[in-house]
Design an enzyme around this catalytic site. Structure first.
Site, PDB file in Angstrom:
ATOM      1  N   ILE A 106       0.818  -1.361   0.062  1.00  0.00           N
ATOM      2  CA  ILE A 106       0.099  -0.014  -0.014  1.00  0.00           C
ATOM      3  C   ILE A 106       0.733   1.429   0.015  1.00  0.00           C
ATOM      4  O   ILE A 106       2.026   1.245   0.560  1.00  0.00           O
ATOM      5  CB  ILE A 106      -0.862   0.017   1.260  1.00  0.00           C
ATOM      6  N   CYS A 107       0.318   2.391  -0.794  1.00  0.00           N
ATOM      7  CA  CYS A 107       1.290   3.406  -0.714  1.00  0.00           C
ATOM      8  C   CYS A 107       2.371   3.608  -1.121  1.00  0.00           C
ATOM      9  O   CYS A 107       2.614   3.040  -2.159  1.00  0.00           O
ATOM     10  CB  CYS A 107       0.974   4.246   0.761  1.00  0.00           C
ATOM     11  N   GLY A 108       3.461   4.055  -0.438  1.00  0.00           N
ATOM     12  CA  GLY A 108       4.720   3.945  -0.947  1.00  0.00           C
ATOM     13  C   GLY A 108       5.275   2.960  -1.120  1.00  0.00           C
ATOM     14  O   GLY A 108       6.312   2.413  -2.060  1.00  0.00           O
ATOM     15  N   THR A 110       3.953   0.462  -3.047  1.00  0.00           N
ATOM     16  CA  THR A 110       3.878   0.365  -4.483  1.00  0.00           C
ATOM     17  C   THR A 110       4.973   0.925  -5.380  1.00  0.00           C
ATOM     18  O   THR A 110       5.143   0.182  -6.343  1.00  0.00           O
ATOM     19  CB  THR A 110       2.315   0.927  -4.833  1.00  0.00           C
TER      20      THR A 110
END
Length: 201
Positions: A106-108, A110
């Site tokens: 999730i988020c960074g 990725t």
């Protein structure tokens, strides 16, 4: 993969600047479903989240093997975008995917997977498409503008979608299925009171 159901340990990556809010729904409900949640850090030295929580990892990344895990969860963190410190976690994600063990990012995280080349051929999402494009990865045509995406053993989501992220994780791991999974999502995302009755029926 049949072996995934036999391994009941889920590994949550923890590192300095990790985003506290992104994985709580997923880990809490996996734990309630019978999974053991173990934290894995760069080492076993304590790390500090964005919210100031100090976490002492259960294990060091170098000791983590895909065959000992049912799932690797990678939360966002400022470090994904400010240094290469977390690149070993993306390399471990590659080993997990190669071994047929699911990875949820999730988020960074990725962006970390994008840099590792793991999103070049898989459907995925993130905060926004140009955030991943800035990594120079080759998977732009596989970007899906939605809350969370599951492509086989890989789950991705953006930073504002911890509930959708959890929905995909819980579904992939068999914690909830079908109408019950839908009810769980409607309860925690939409505050739908009818969903509470469905979830507990």
């Amino acid at each position: 993969m049949s072996g995934t159901n036999q391994r009941k340990t889920v590994h949550l990556a923890v590192y300095d600047t990790l985003a506290d809010w992104e994985t709580g729904h997923a880990t809490a409900w996996l734990a309630r479903s019978g999974y053991e949640i173990r934290t894995v850090g760069p080492t076993t030295e304590p790390v500090t989240s964005i919210g100031g929580l100090r976490i002492t990892p259960d294990a060091a990344l170098a000791d983590l093997r895909p065959e000992d895990s049912a799932l690797l969860i990678l939360p966002g963190a400022d470090l994904w975008d400010t240094s290469d410190d977390l690149a070993p976690f993306a390399a471990t994600a590659r080993a997990f995917l190669d071994a047929g063990v699911p990875v949820a990012a999730i988020c960074g995280a990725t962006a970390g997977l994008a840099r590792e080349g793991l999103l070049d051929d898989r459907s995925h999402t993130s905060a926004v498409s140009f955030y991943l494009a800035a990594t120079g990865y080759k998977g732009g045509e596989h970007y899906v503008d939605t809350d969370a995406v599951t492509d086989g053993d890989l789950i991705t989501a953006g930073p504002t979608e911890p509930v959708a992220f959890a929905r995909e994780v819980l579904g992939r791991m068999g914690a909830f299925e079908g109408a019950q999974l839908d009810a769980w999502y409607r309860l925690f995302h939409d505050s739908d009171p009818a969903a509470y009755e469905e979830l507990n029926s």
